[in-house]
Design an enzyme around this catalytic site. Structure first.
Site, PDB file in Angstrom:
ATOM      1  N   TYR A   1      73.225  63.347  56.681  1.00  0.00           N
ATOM      2  CA  TYR A   1      73.295  64.294  55.908  1.00  0.00           C
ATOM      3  C   TYR A   1      72.935  64.022  54.502  1.00  0.00           C
ATOM      4  CZ  TYR A   1      74.041  68.881  53.859  1.00  0.00           C
ATOM      5  OH  TYR A   1      74.101  70.175  52.972  1.00  0.00           O
TER       6      TYR A   1
ATOM      7  N   SER B   1      71.619  69.011  47.937  1.00  0.00           N
ATOM      8  CA  SER B   1      73.110  69.198  47.881  1.00  0.00           C
ATOM      9  C   SER B   1      73.607  68.122  46.839  1.00  0.00           C
ATOM     10  CB  SER B   1      73.691  69.060  49.381  1.00  0.00           C
ATOM     11  OG  SER B   1      74.842  68.888  49.335  1.00  0.00           O
TER      12      SER B   1
HETATM   13  P1  NAD Z   1      73.859  78.028  57.367  1.00  0.00           P
HETATM   14  O1  NAD Z   1      73.978  77.276  58.641  1.00  0.00           O
HETATM   15  O2  NAD Z   1      74.722  79.355  57.198  1.00  0.00           O
HETATM   16  O3  NAD Z   1      72.335  78.538  57.436  1.00  0.00           O
HETATM   17  C1  NAD Z   1      71.165  77.791  57.627  1.00  0.00           C
HETATM   18  C2  NAD Z   1      70.291  78.632  58.199  1.00  0.00           C
HETATM   19  O4  NAD Z   1      69.185  77.666  58.566  1.00  0.00           O
HETATM   20  C3  NAD Z   1      70.533  79.236  59.468  1.00  0.00           C
HETATM   21  O5  NAD Z   1      70.104  80.634  59.454  1.00  0.00           O
HETATM   22  C4  NAD Z   1      69.950  78.597  60.625  1.00  0.00           C
HETATM   23  O6  NAD Z   1      69.412  79.377  61.954  1.00  0.00           O
HETATM   24  C5  NAD Z   1      68.500  78.042  59.811  1.00  0.00           C
HETATM   25  N1  NAD Z   1      68.042  76.946  60.494  1.00  0.00           N
HETATM   26  C6  NAD Z   1      68.721  75.782  60.801  1.00  0.00           C
HETATM   27  N2  NAD Z   1      67.732  74.723  61.237  1.00  0.00           N
HETATM   28  C7  NAD Z   1      66.690  75.545  61.356  1.00  0.00           C
HETATM   29  C8  NAD Z   1      65.227  74.990  61.737  1.00  0.00           C
HETATM   30  N3  NAD Z   1      64.992  74.035  62.240  1.00  0.00           N
HETATM   31  N4  NAD Z   1      64.235  75.872  61.335  1.00  0.00           N
HETATM   32  C9  NAD Z   1      64.475  76.968  60.791  1.00  0.00           C
HETATM   33  N5  NAD Z   1      65.571  77.628  60.382  1.00  0.00           N
HETATM   34  C10 NAD Z   1      66.788  76.716  60.756  1.00  0.00           C
HETATM   35  O7  NAD Z   1      74.015  77.123  56.067  1.00  0.00           O
HETATM   36  P2  NAD Z   1      74.176  77.318  54.348  1.00  0.00           P
HETATM   37  O8  NAD Z   1      75.510  76.863  54.167  1.00  0.00           O
HETATM   38  O9  NAD Z   1      73.609  78.673  54.200  1.00  0.00           O
HETATM   39  O10 NAD Z   1      73.096  76.092  54.184  1.00  0.00           O
HETATM   40  C11 NAD Z   1      71.940  76.356  53.625  1.00  0.00           C
HETATM   41  C12 NAD Z   1      71.163  75.188  53.019  1.00  0.00           C
HETATM   42  O11 NAD Z   1      71.964  74.899  51.843  1.00  0.00           O
HETATM   43  C13 NAD Z   1      71.085  74.069  53.840  1.00  0.00           C
HETATM   44  O12 NAD Z   1      70.097  73.196  53.461  1.00  0.00           O
HETATM   45  C14 NAD Z   1      72.387  73.283  53.372  1.00  0.00           C
HETATM   46  O13 NAD Z   1      72.426  71.813  53.829  1.00  0.00           O
HETATM   47  C15 NAD Z   1      72.617  73.451  51.860  1.00  0.00           C
HETATM   48  N6  NAD Z   1      73.872  73.365  51.242  1.00  0.00           N
HETATM   49  C16 NAD Z   1      74.877  74.154  51.811  1.00  0.00           C
HETATM   50  C17 NAD Z   1      76.079  74.185  50.953  1.00  0.00           C
HETATM   51  C18 NAD Z   1      77.156  75.254  51.267  1.00  0.00           C
HETATM   52  O14 NAD Z   1      78.432  74.701  50.880  1.00  0.00           O
HETATM   53  N7  NAD Z   1      77.097  75.855  51.941  1.00  0.00           N
HETATM   54  C19 NAD Z   1      76.152  73.203  50.142  1.00  0.00           C
HETATM   55  C20 NAD Z   1      75.304  72.372  49.711  1.00  0.00           C
HETATM   56  C21 NAD Z   1      73.829  72.452  50.489  1.00  0.00           C
END
Ligand code: NAD
Length: 254
Positions: A154, A141
């Site tokens: 985080y 991130s």
């Molecule tokens: P999200 O919550 O929409 O999706 C996350 C998915 O991970 C979900 O389906 C959840 O069930 C699954 N998950 C959670 N804990 C788990 C575990 N212990 N084992 C297996 N699966 C698990 O989140 P997102 O926004 O799609 O984020 C995805 C990744 O991208 C994350 O690592 C997040 O930190 C990173 N990220 C997201 C953003 C953003 O703006 N959306 C920005 C930077 C980084």
């Protein structure tokens, strides 16, 4: 083995960015194993795929070593090989409240899922990845690089991902390349299992603040991941790639 479509394992693929990456890779002809803790969302994600896409869903928790071992075994039983591991699963809400109130349990859970999960996945996938001369992409991130208040666990987990990435690249090269992708704001509201059909568009100001003129989409991350796991990226390893529409390059002094 050389003529079979390649196999990717995407964690956290039931929803959000992971769902976007999985669907993007499937469109590009990859076979994809979707791994997620949320079984009903995972099965829904699978059902929404166009007919004929080569995908399977495996339920499991990335922070549980038995689930991880089982997830890799299931992927190999299903696909016969593993060419790319995409460590995307995470507790994506960065806010953990005031430091004085942040419990050790909360701190550890974020570290367990966001950082220990990718370590366990890499550990159990490495034999198959070596056999395939495969690759790993870890989703970090921009919060590994910059912060707002009350995001300690985080930010630490994502900073750890960037460091784990270059450490793994040194240990696993030249057989296995390892990179990370650091997304900025990616709008994942439409990729949630419970997404309403009438999602309100984001306000214009959300888009306009970005040098690229818009908020990110899961496909923006999918496209970069697809490049990093392709043979075109064979000279690229140990690096972190920011995909944030230029936000982290903006001067923001008031
Ligand atoms: P999200 O919550 O929409 O999706 C996350 C998915 O991970 C979900 O389906 C959840 O069930 C699954 N998950 C959670 N804990 C788990 C575990 N212990 N084992 C297996 N699966 C698990 O989140 P997102 O926004 O799609 O984020 C995805 C990744 O991208 C994350 O690592 C997040 O930190 C990173 N990220 C997201 C953003 C953003 O703006 N959306 C920005 C930077 C980084």
């Amino acid at each position: 083995m050389a003529n079979e479509p390649k196999v990717a394992l995407v964690t956290g693929a039931a929803q959000g960015i992971g769902r976007g990456i999985a669907h993007y890779l499937l469109e590009k002809g990859w076979r994809v194993a979707l791994f997620d803790i949320d079984e009903s969302a995972g099965l829904q994600s699978l059902e929404q795929l166009p007919e004929g896409r080569a995908a399977t869903f495996i339920a499991g928790d990335v922070s549980n070593e038995n689930d991880v071992r089982h997830g890799i075994e299931r992927t190999l039983d299903w696909g016969g090989r593993l060419d790319a591991l995409i460590n995307n699963a995470g507790l994506a809400d960065p806010h953990s409240g005031p430091l004085e109130d942040l419990s050790l349990t909360d701190w550890q859970r974020r570290l367990d899922v966001n950082l220990t999960g990718p370590f366990l996945m890499a550990k159990h996938a490495v034999k198959a990845l070596r056999n395939a001369k495969g690759t790993i992409v870890n989703i970090a991130s921009t919060r590994a690089l910059q912060s707002e208040p009350q995001c300690e666990s985080y930010a630490a987990s994502k900073g750890g991902i960037a460091a784990l990435t270059h450490a793994l690249a040194m240990s696993l090269g030249p057989d296995v390349r390892v990179n990370s992708v650091s997304p900025g704001w990616i709008d994942v509201r439409a990729q949630q299992a419970d997404a309403p059909t009438n999602l309100k568009p984001l306000p214009a100001s959300a888009h306009e603040q970005h040098p690229a003129g818009r908020v990110g989409k899961p496909e923006d991350v999918g496209a970069l991941v697809a490049y990093l796991i392709s043979p075109e990226a064979s000279f690229v390893t140990g690096q972190d790639f920011v995909v944030d529409g230029g936000m982290s390059r903006k001067m923001i002094y008031e």
